[in-house]
Write an enzyme that holds these catalytic residues in place. Structure first.
Site, PDB file in Angstrom:
ATOM      1  N   ASP A 152      65.378  29.414 -55.421  1.00 14.73           N
ATOM      2  CA  ASP A 152      65.032  29.431 -56.842  1.00 14.73           C
ATOM      3  C   ASP A 152      64.513  28.067 -57.260  1.00 14.73           C
ATOM      4  O   ASP A 152      63.802  27.424 -56.490  1.00 14.73           O
ATOM      5  CB  ASP A 152      66.295  29.830 -57.638  1.00 14.73           C
ATOM      6  CG  ASP A 152      65.989  30.553 -58.927  1.00 14.73           C
ATOM      7  OD1 ASP A 152      65.538  29.893 -59.887  1.00 14.73           O
ATOM      8  OD2 ASP A 152      66.199  31.777 -58.993  1.00 14.73           O
ATOM      9  N   HIS A 184      66.987  28.066 -64.694  1.00 11.86           N
ATOM     10  CA  HIS A 184      66.964  29.413 -64.120  1.00 11.86           C
ATOM     11  C   HIS A 184      67.847  29.535 -62.878  1.00 11.86           C
ATOM     12  O   HIS A 184      68.665  30.462 -62.767  1.00 11.86           O
ATOM     13  CB  HIS A 184      65.517  29.779 -63.783  1.00 11.86           C
ATOM     14  CG  HIS A 184      65.315  31.172 -63.293  1.00 11.86           C
ATOM     15  ND1 HIS A 184      65.428  31.523 -61.967  1.00 11.86           N
ATOM     16  CD2 HIS A 184      64.991  32.313 -63.944  1.00 11.86           C
ATOM     17  CE1 HIS A 184      65.174  32.818 -61.819  1.00 11.86           C
ATOM     18  NE2 HIS A 184      64.907  33.315 -63.010  1.00 11.86           N
ATOM     19  N   LEU A 195      83.086  29.582 -61.002  1.00  9.12           N
ATOM     20  CA  LEU A 195      84.498  29.420 -60.680  1.00  9.12           C
ATOM     21  C   LEU A 195      85.407  30.143 -61.673  1.00  9.12           C
ATOM     22  O   LEU A 195      85.097  30.248 -62.870  1.00  9.12           O
ATOM     23  CB  LEU A 195      84.859  27.930 -60.672  1.00  9.12           C
ATOM     24  CG  LEU A 195      84.243  27.088 -59.551  1.00  9.12           C
ATOM     25  CD1 LEU A 195      84.278  25.613 -59.902  1.00  9.12           C
ATOM     26  CD2 LEU A 195      84.986  27.348 -58.239  1.00  9.12           C
ATOM     27  N   VAL A 201      82.286  30.587 -67.770  1.00 12.09           N
ATOM     28  CA  VAL A 201      82.154  31.974 -67.323  1.00 12.09           C
ATOM     29  C   VAL A 201      82.751  32.107 -65.930  1.00 12.09           C
ATOM     30  O   VAL A 201      83.192  31.125 -65.330  1.00 12.09           O
ATOM     31  CB  VAL A 201      80.672  32.409 -67.310  1.00 12.09           C
ATOM     32  CG1 VAL A 201      80.086  32.412 -68.709  1.00 12.09           C
ATOM     33  CG2 VAL A 201      79.846  31.522 -66.379  1.00 12.09           C
ATOM     34  N   ASN A 288      59.571  42.388 -63.532  1.00  8.73           N
ATOM     35  CA  ASN A 288      59.652  42.723 -64.959  1.00  8.73           C
ATOM     36  C   ASN A 288      58.358  43.281 -65.524  1.00  8.73           C
ATOM     37  O   ASN A 288      57.999  42.995 -66.660  1.00  8.73           O
ATOM     38  CB  ASN A 288      60.010  41.464 -65.769  1.00  8.73           C
ATOM     39  CG  ASN A 288      61.356  40.898 -65.401  1.00  8.73           C
ATOM     40  OD1 ASN A 288      62.186  41.592 -64.844  1.00  8.73           O
ATOM     41  ND2 ASN A 288      61.576  39.638 -65.704  1.00  8.73           N
ATOM     42  N   VAL A 299      65.041  44.336 -47.807  1.00 12.61           N
ATOM     43  CA  VAL A 299      65.884  43.660 -48.783  1.00 12.61           C
ATOM     44  C   VAL A 299      66.686  44.678 -49.582  1.00 12.61           C
ATOM     45  O   VAL A 299      66.461  45.890 -49.495  1.00 12.61           O
ATOM     46  CB  VAL A 299      65.029  42.809 -49.747  1.00 12.61           C
ATOM     47  CG1 VAL A 299      64.131  41.865 -48.978  1.00 12.61           C
ATOM     48  CG2 VAL A 299      64.208  43.690 -50.691  1.00 12.61           C
ATOM     49  N   SER A 363      65.804  39.049 -62.675  1.00 16.66           N
ATOM     50  CA  SER A 363      66.369  37.838 -62.072  1.00 16.66           C
ATOM     51  C   SER A 363      67.859  37.728 -62.313  1.00 16.66           C
ATOM     52  O   SER A 363      68.587  37.153 -61.518  1.00 16.66           O
ATOM     53  CB  SER A 363      65.701  36.592 -62.652  1.00 16.66           C
ATOM     54  OG  SER A 363      64.482  36.332 -62.042  1.00 16.66           O
TER      55      SER A 363
END
Length: 644
Positions: A152, A184, A195, A201, A288, A299, A363
């Site tokens: 990324d 991103h 964590l 979060v 998108n 994949v 994403s």
């Protein structure tokens, strides 16, 4: 077949992610890297020229680039053998004709498609990671001891809510400068493994070791040469034993290609195939563009669903976007080659500068699946895969645990495609299969979960029918629950009603009936079970199944005479007519290893319609086809079908 340079001239792809899927395409002189005098190229070399070993291959690729007049930016040595760099425009044709070159592409550009206390993001909640005992969420310290690559724009290495192990930079500048300058990649990383530490979060696989593979510039531009270099680095780390990656996530849009790698696929696709071959499960955003996507078959391609409250039922109110709760996101790509759906709308996760942010896109959906791969391995104490076959096995567990859209804990896809929903609280993950309905008031709700019987039987046989009854409410039921079974086709009751003496909340019981088919008519019989208990909604639940009765016959084994069509290619789905004799309703068909029989339709005693899909790694060659009747007798024809 060598790919044409013209295919890549001026090619630009939109984002896999972003708050607004209708964002305009990026523009500017940096977009194409094609100047008046030079061109930026991505070259895959013939692997027979590779000396062996990542470092040696990389060195040789750079030497060959210089011999061909290319100023190389990257050399590749594991996932693929080749290089990326600039070449005088006048040498393009000569480069493409060089016998050492497998393919040449003009480089493309892609782009991405402070809180108090700890929040369980809606996506993590919706796939029930918070209910999975292996994740340990809420226990303040559950750690998944595995490695995941985030291909990324980098990761905030100092974020207090992430376990960042290291990384590498391929987007320009020093290789050690992999820190995220855009947000991103850090957001993706948090969804995978933030964590469980009481702040911010928590991710799907809390505390997993995250590796930043920076292939996108801070402004979000991602050149495919840099992408291949990053994928190649992950493959080299895996192959050398330096880092035993379990999964790699790439939330960047890619070209369409639903065919298996054959040596002439695009360089990004070939590199992904090389990485999967080393044993790394690859999760990839579907994109998108709100269209059918032709996704790479190697994949786990992920579409995005909308969820605003972390609960099934479609009752959540829209927050940052206007999508309908529990539906496919309006921006998401979909299609037969897209494997699975995960939450991707209004997802809160980590951000640069130690912060947090809420954004949307496929994403955001894909890293939920990457985290699920790590959680599955952790829950079962299974080591990461070491080859493509191992990757297939892990993918089958993830997809086998996903919920079909018909499941009450799943979602609805109004586009009509069949992507199931990621679910990590099933038995394969060590969970109990439950989902949180959000109900707090006492509710009594008794459901007939299933009615099970053989799909076919012979007239005169006794048929066993099992009815599964479950208390799907949250209140204990102490009253008797009476279950009855009827043959709706002939209008006759089956056996005597069975009684369940109450059920606790979430408990279930199986009651069994024996259907004497003497005198029953031939053909299909709808067997319907109903329970006599008044729920809070004043309804009595029912369920049914169908059993086809065949006439008593000689009991001879079936014969197989022909298959039409008689062949199919890798990754192809076809319906094959199997001709023969003495077929019975409910017969099964077997086409051998890695040919997935999806459905067998009984047409007549001499014909079956078999829907199948040839898996991407099926061995080419002729196959024996075996038909087995419900009575256990079978017949085969050698070489009836061929995998091309």
């Amino acid at each position: 077949m060598r790919r044409s340079l013209a295919t890549f001239l001026g090619a630009v792809m939109l984002v896999s992610c972003g708050d607004d899927a209708s964002s305009p395409e990026p523009a500017g002189p940096e977009l194409s890297r094609i100047g008046a005098q030079t061109a930026q190229v991505l070259v895959v070399l013939d692997p027979t020229f590779a000396p062996g070993g990542h470092a040696a291959n990389q060195s040789r690729a750079l030497e060959m680039a210089a011999e061909m007049g290319v100023s190389a930016r990257h050399g590749f040595g594991t996932a693929v053998f080749g290089f990326a760099g600039s070449v005088p425009a006048g040498r393009l044709e000569a480069l493409s004709r060089d016998p050492r070159v497998a393919s040449v592409e003009l480089e493309e550009v892609f782009t991405y498609a402070a809180q108090a206390g700890q929040e369980v993001p809606t996506g993590v909640d919706r796939i029930e990671a918070d209910r999975n005992p292996a994740a340990g969420i809420g226990g303040d310290g559950g750690v998944v001891n595995l490695d995941v690559a985030v291909i990324d724009g980098g990761i905030d290495g100092d974020h207090p809510d992430l376990n960042v192990a290291g990384g590498a930079n391929f987007a320009g500048g020093p290789i050690g400068n992999w820190n995220d300058g855009g947000g991103h990649g850090t957001h993706v990383a948090g969804t995978i493994g933030a964590l469980d530490n009481g702040i911010g979060v928590v991710g799907v696989a809390p505390g997993v070791r995250l590796w930043a593979v920076k292939v996108c510039k801070n402004g979000g531009l991602c050149f495919n040469g840099d992408m291949v270099a990053g994928i190649d680095w992950v493959a080299a780390q895996k192959s050398s034993g330096a880092v035993d990656f379990a999964a790699a996530n790439m939330s960047i849009s890619t070209s369409d290609d639903a065919e298996v790698c054959d040596g002439s696929s695009g360089a990004v696709h070939e590199a992904i195939c090389g990485l999967v071959g080393s044993g790394v499960v690859f999760t990839l955003a579907a994109g998108n563009d709100s269209r059918v996507k032709q996704a790479y078959p190697e994949v786990l391609a992920v579409s995005a669903m909308a969820d605003f409250d972390g609960l099934p039922g479609g009752l959540g109110s829209a927050t940052c976007r206007s999508d309908q709760d529990e539906s496919l996101a309006g921006f998401s790509n979909w299609g037969a080659s897209v494997d699975i759906a995960a939450p991707g709308v209004c997802i809160t996760s980590t951000w640069t500068g130690g912060g947090y942010n809420t954004i949307s896109g496929t994403s955001m959906a894909a890293p939920h699946v990457a985290g699920a791969v790590a959680l599955y391995l952790h829950a079962n104490s299974v080591a990461p895969a070491q080859n493509a076959s191992g990757v297939d096995n892990i993918e089958s567990k993830i997809l086998g645990s996903a919920l079909p859209q018909s499941d009450p804990c799943s979602y609805a896809n109004e586009r009509g495609s069949n992507e199931p929903m990621l679910f990590v609280n099933g038995a394969a993950f060590g969970g109990d299969g439950s989902c949180d309905t959000g109900t707090t008031d006492p509710v009594t709700d008794i459901a007939i979960v299933s009615v099970s019987a053989p799909s076919a039987a012979t007239q005169g046989d006794a048929v066993n029918v099992d009815v599964l009854v479950r208390n799907v409410g949250n209140q204990n039921v102490v009253d008797d629950i009476v279950v009855s079974l009827h043959d709706d086709t002939d209008g006759a009751p089956i056996g005597i009603p069975q009684t369940v003496a109450g059920l606790g909340a979430g408990a279930q019981a199986t009651v069994s009936f024996s259907w004497d088919t003497n005198g029953a008519s031939l053909g299909g019989h709808a067997l319907t079970a109903s329970q006599a208990f008044t729920d809070d909604d004043d309804t009595n639940d029912a369920g049914s199944t169908t059993v086809t009765l065949n006439a008593p016959g000689s009991g001879g084994a079936p014969t197989v005479a022909a298959c039409t069509p008689a062949s199919a290619g890798l990754n192809q789905q076809v319906t094959v007519t199997v001709a023969g004799s003495d077929f019975q309703a409910g017969a099964s068909a077997d086409f051998g290893e890695r040919v997935n029989v999806q459905n067998v339709t009984f047409v007549s005693s001499s014909e079956l319609a078999v829907r199948l899909k040839v898996q991407r790694r099926a061995a080419p060659g002729p196959r024996d086809v075996t038909v087995t009747n419900p009575d256990g007798q079978s017949g085969s024809l050698a070489g009836c079908f061929t995998v091309n």
